[in-house]
Design an enzyme around this catalytic site. Structure first.
Site, mmCIF file in Angstrom:
data_model
loop_
_atom_site.group_PDB
_atom_site.id
_atom_site.type_symbol
_atom_site.label_atom_id
_atom_site.label_comp_id
_atom_site.label_asym_id
_atom_site.label_seq_id
_atom_site.Cartn_x
_atom_site.Cartn_y
_atom_site.Cartn_z
ATOM 1 N N HIS A 90 0.855 -1.193 0.000
ATOM 2 C CA HIS A 90 0.000 0.000 0.000
ATOM 3 C C HIS A 90 0.889 1.240 0.000
ATOM 4 O O HIS A 90 1.732 1.413 0.875
ATOM 5 C CB HIS A 90 -0.899 0.025 1.244
ATOM 6 C CG HIS A 90 -2.082 -0.879 1.111
ATOM 7 N ND1 HIS A 90 -3.210 -0.742 1.875
ATOM 8 C CD2 HIS A 90 -2.313 -1.921 0.281
ATOM 9 C CE1 HIS A 90 -4.091 -1.667 1.523
ATOM 10 N NE2 HIS A 90 -3.560 -2.393 0.570
ATOM 11 N N TYR A 219 -9.328 5.851 7.098
ATOM 12 C CA TYR A 219 -9.496 6.266 8.499
ATOM 13 C C TYR A 219 -10.550 7.374 8.495
ATOM 14 O O TYR A 219 -10.316 8.441 7.923
ATOM 15 C CB TYR A 219 -8.182 6.819 9.060
ATOM 16 C CG TYR A 219 -7.130 5.775 9.327
ATOM 17 C CD1 TYR A 219 -6.321 5.266 8.310
ATOM 18 C CD2 TYR A 219 -6.927 5.284 10.615
ATOM 19 C CE1 TYR A 219 -5.348 4.311 8.565
ATOM 20 C CE2 TYR A 219 -5.953 4.330 10.882
ATOM 21 C CZ TYR A 219 -5.174 3.850 9.859
ATOM 22 O OH TYR A 219 -4.209 2.902 10.122
ATOM 23 N N PRO A 310 -4.351 0.532 18.534
ATOM 24 C CA PRO A 310 -4.046 0.070 17.179
ATOM 25 C C PRO A 310 -4.129 1.139 16.084
ATOM 26 O O PRO A 310 -3.776 0.865 14.936
ATOM 27 C CB PRO A 310 -5.079 -1.040 16.929
ATOM 28 C CG PRO A 310 -6.157 -0.795 17.915
ATOM 29 C CD PRO A 310 -5.572 -0.083 19.079
ATOM 30 N N LYS A 314 1.084 0.108 15.030
ATOM 31 C CA LYS A 314 2.484 0.043 15.467
ATOM 32 C C LYS A 314 2.844 -1.176 16.325
ATOM 33 O O LYS A 314 4.028 -1.501 16.461
ATOM 34 C CB LYS A 314 2.830 1.313 16.288
ATOM 35 C CG LYS A 314 2.979 2.546 15.437
ATOM 36 C CD LYS A 314 4.298 2.534 14.681
ATOM 37 C CE LYS A 314 4.349 3.518 13.556
ATOM 38 N NZ LYS A 314 4.048 2.984 12.235
ATOM 39 N N TYR A 404 3.988 6.666 9.972
ATOM 40 C CA TYR A 404 3.117 5.528 9.664
ATOM 41 C C TYR A 404 3.902 4.424 8.960
ATOM 42 O O TYR A 404 3.758 3.243 9.284
ATOM 43 C CB TYR A 404 1.947 5.994 8.788
ATOM 44 C CG TYR A 404 0.834 4.977 8.685
ATOM 45 C CD1 TYR A 404 -0.258 5.032 9.563
ATOM 46 C CD2 TYR A 404 0.855 3.976 7.727
ATOM 47 C CE1 TYR A 404 -1.282 4.102 9.488
ATOM 48 C CE2 TYR A 404 -0.174 3.040 7.648
ATOM 49 C CZ TYR A 404 -1.232 3.111 8.521
ATOM 50 O OH TYR A 404 -2.246 2.181 8.448
HETATM 51 C C1 LIG Z 1 -7.430 -6.216 17.487
HETATM 52 C C2 LIG Z 1 -5.989 -5.852 17.378
HETATM 53 C C3 LIG Z 1 -5.544 -5.183 16.239
HETATM 54 C C4 LIG Z 1 -4.207 -4.863 16.105
HETATM 55 N N1 LIG Z 1 -3.799 -4.198 14.977
HETATM 56 C C5 LIG Z 1 -2.495 -3.926 14.805
HETATM 57 C C6 LIG Z 1 -2.006 -3.348 13.580
HETATM 58 O O1 LIG Z 1 -2.753 -3.067 12.646
HETATM 59 N N2 LIG Z 1 -0.678 -3.142 13.456
HETATM 60 C C7 LIG Z 1 0.202 -3.472 14.464
HETATM 61 O O2 LIG Z 1 1.420 -3.286 14.278
HETATM 62 N N3 LIG Z 1 -0.229 -4.011 15.625
HETATM 63 C C8 LIG Z 1 -1.548 -4.260 15.831
HETATM 64 N N4 LIG Z 1 -1.969 -4.865 16.986
HETATM 65 C C9 LIG Z 1 -0.997 -5.182 18.025
HETATM 66 C C10 LIG Z 1 -0.217 -6.476 17.734
HETATM 67 O O3 LIG Z 1 -1.093 -7.525 17.445
HETATM 68 C C11 LIG Z 1 0.657 -6.825 18.943
HETATM 69 O O4 LIG Z 1 1.425 -5.688 19.261
HETATM 70 C C12 LIG Z 1 1.581 -8.022 18.661
HETATM 71 O O5 LIG Z 1 0.853 -9.221 18.699
HETATM 72 C C13 LIG Z 1 2.718 -8.091 19.686
HETATM 73 O O6 LIG Z 1 3.482 -9.252 19.481
HETATM 74 P P1 LIG Z 1 4.191 -9.971 20.714
HETATM 75 O O7 LIG Z 1 4.894 -11.150 20.145
HETATM 76 O O8 LIG Z 1 4.951 -8.985 21.488
HETATM 77 O O9 LIG Z 1 3.002 -10.427 21.680
HETATM 78 P P2 LIG Z 1 1.841 -11.485 21.425
HETATM 79 O O10 LIG Z 1 1.429 -11.511 20.003
HETATM 80 O O11 LIG Z 1 0.804 -11.212 22.472
HETATM 81 O O12 LIG Z 1 2.550 -12.875 21.728
HETATM 82 C C14 LIG Z 1 2.849 -13.298 23.043
HETATM 83 C C15 LIG Z 1 2.822 -14.830 23.079
HETATM 84 O O13 LIG Z 1 3.191 -15.292 24.374
HETATM 85 C C16 LIG Z 1 2.316 -16.321 24.781
HETATM 86 N N5 LIG Z 1 2.315 -16.378 26.250
HETATM 87 C C17 LIG Z 1 1.673 -15.561 27.113
HETATM 88 N N6 LIG Z 1 1.932 -15.932 28.383
HETATM 89 C C18 LIG Z 1 2.752 -16.996 28.306
HETATM 90 C C19 LIG Z 1 3.343 -17.851 29.298
HETATM 91 N N7 LIG Z 1 3.146 -17.640 30.598
HETATM 92 N N8 LIG Z 1 4.131 -18.874 28.888
HETATM 93 C C20 LIG Z 1 4.348 -19.092 27.554
HETATM 94 N N9 LIG Z 1 3.799 -18.325 26.567
HETATM 95 C C21 LIG Z 1 3.007 -17.291 26.954
HETATM 96 C C22 LIG Z 1 0.973 -15.903 24.173
HETATM 97 O O14 LIG Z 1 0.067 -16.996 24.045
HETATM 98 C C23 LIG Z 1 1.425 -15.370 22.802
HETATM 99 O O15 LIG Z 1 1.473 -16.362 21.824
HETATM 100 C C24 LIG Z 1 -3.299 -5.198 17.146
HETATM 101 C C25 LIG Z 1 -3.744 -5.882 18.285
HETATM 102 C C26 LIG Z 1 -5.074 -6.200 18.416
HETATM 103 C C27 LIG Z 1 -5.522 -6.943 19.653
#
Ligand SMILES: Cc1cc2nc3c(=O)[nH]c(=O)nc-3n(C[C@H](O)[C@H](O)[C@H](O)COP(=O)(O)OP(=O)(O)OC[C@H]3O[C@@H](n4cnc5c(N)ncnc54)[C@H](O)[C@@H]3O)c2cc1C
Length: 411
Positions: A90, A219, A310, A314, A404
């Protein structure tokens, strides 16, 4: 993953199975999986433990917009192929308010683009690459706990899916277990500092099996509340409406959601295509930053240390940037014996985190009007003034575009 000499049998009263690796990673989300992959490419061993099933992790619908630098990181991790064949590049977004829709051309404004490719697909690609390389990734573990992070030999303990108590000895622990994980709590309360902002609204999001009515994200500011038209593929649309944080999803049948979307996204000469809703949910909006991101031999990355609303797209991108910074620092320490990057990890990561936190707060504040009786008319006028400015001043538009599409990684 090596089993240490002397590890015992695995009966209920037996001593735990003992494993050894260089980096123990908690969480198989984008941060943990990408970190594991980048470490492997730098010759560093790791073990990833995840408390959910593979199917659950691969189906969790969340982010979908990848910054330019995140795409480059996924390429570096060797998982760029499907992204480039199935993802959508995009080159801009639309900003609108009643009666007006304006396109910001990112390529013209800052020379970069973003990619639309679901987080589910990023996670599937990273899991497949890890398993194909025969590297340890354990799903369905229970009772994960972190120990001795201030000493030289930190440990992670858990119970495997088959009930085996396991202890992992490592040189460093990466806490990539998201906002509800255990790692952040291993930083003592007296050391940990948290900044938090809870917004007075939430997003109701749907995933719908219908061709998007737009080829770039829209948006929309509207007096009834914000709306966003996003997409996942040529046949799958992702849309959101601003709702009160205490709304119940049961009070939003599909027809009510489509009707709200059509009203808030309306613009002359354009119609919204509706279709079957595959999934829906309500997400609260908040900003959280936790410091420090390093405590002894424990390093936090991704949502375990910070979350953003969201609106700025980011969260996933910050998780990827942390994974890269941490992989570079751990490889320098564990391969070359140079700890300087590890010492600076938290500070470098937090600089980027606070920039993205500001951008996400700014986008959120500009696009979400207060609704209902007593809504502040002054605030609404300020929001509209800001939207008009950002769509008419090249300097203001370029600032939005630069943030962005994402700032360059600190290479
Ligand atoms: C509805 C929604 C829309 C979003 N839209 C965007 C977007 O458009 N762009 C963007 O950049 N971000 C977006 N985000 C944010 C993005 O999804 C998160 O920032 C991202 O998932 C972070 O990745 P992470 O690996 O840090 O954490 P997570 O994806 O939360 O991964 C953490 C992992 O650890 C595991 N875990 C938890 N506790 C334990 C434990 N005790 N032992 C072992 N494993 C464990 C969990 O099951 C999970 O698999 C959005 C989030 C939501 C909810």
């Amino acid at each position: 993953m090596a089993t240490a000499p002397g590890s015992g049998s695995h009966g209920p009263m037996a001593s735990p199975r003992v494993l050894r690796t260089q980096v123990g990673i908690i969480g198989a989300g984008p941060a943990g999986l990408l970190l594991a992959r980048l470490l492997s490419r730098r010759g560093v061993d790791s073990v990833v433990v995840e408390n959910r099933s593979r199917a659950y992790v691969e189906a969790r619908v969340r982010a979908g917009v990848l910054e330019h630098a995140t795409v480059e990181l996924l390429e570096e991790a060797g998982v760029g192929e499907r992204l480039h064949s199935e993802g959508l590049r995009h080159d801009g977004v639309h900003l609108q308010w009643p009666g007006e829709r304006h396109r910001l051309d990112f390529v013209d404004l800052c020379g970069r683009s973003v990619w639309v490719y679901g987080q589910t697909e990023v996670v599937k690609d990273l899991i497949a690459a890890r398993l194909a390389a025969g590297e340890p990734l354990l799903f369905d573990v229970r009772d994960t706990a972190v120990h001795d992070v201030t000493g030289d030999r930190p440990r992670i303990t858990w119970t495997d899916a088959d009930g085996t108590a396991t202890e992992l000895h490592c040189d460093a622990v990466a806490g990539c277990d998201g906002f509800h994980g255990v790692s952040r709590h291993a930083v003592p309360a007296g050391v940990r500092r948290t900044w938090e902002r809870t917004y007075p609204y939430a997003w109701l999001g749907i995933l719908a099996d219908v061709a998007p009515s737009t080829d770039e994200l829209i948006y929309a500011w509207h007096p009834d509340g914000f709306a966003l038209h996003s997409l996942r593929s040529p046949t799958v649309s992702r849309l959101y409406v601003q709702v009160d944080p205490d709304e119940r999803i049961e009070d939003w049948p599909d027809e009510r959601i489509w009707e709200a979307l059509a009203r808030r996204l309306a613009t002359p000469g354009w119609t919204l295509r509706a279709g079957p809703v595959r999934e829906k949910g309500i997400t609260p909006m908040r900003s959280v930053v936790t410091e420090p991101m390093r405590h002894g031999r424990l390093f936090l990355a991704g949502d375990s240390a910070h979350i953003v609303p969201p609106t700025g797209a980011k969260g996933l991108n910050l998780a990827a940037a942390d994974a890269w910074l941490l992989a570079e620092a751990l490889a320098a320490a564990l391969v070359d014996g140079d700890e300087r990057l590890l010492d600076g990890y938290g500070e470098r990561a937090l600089r980027r985190v606070w920039r993205a936190t500001h951008f996400s707060w700014w986008m959120t504040s500009m696009l979400h009007p207060a609704t209902g009786p007593g809504a502040d008319a002054f605030d609404r006028e300020l929001q509209l003034a800001q939207l008009r400015y950002v769509t008419s001043s090249r300097a203001a538009a370029a600032s939005l575009a630069e943030n962005y599409t994402g700032l360059a990684l600190d290479r």
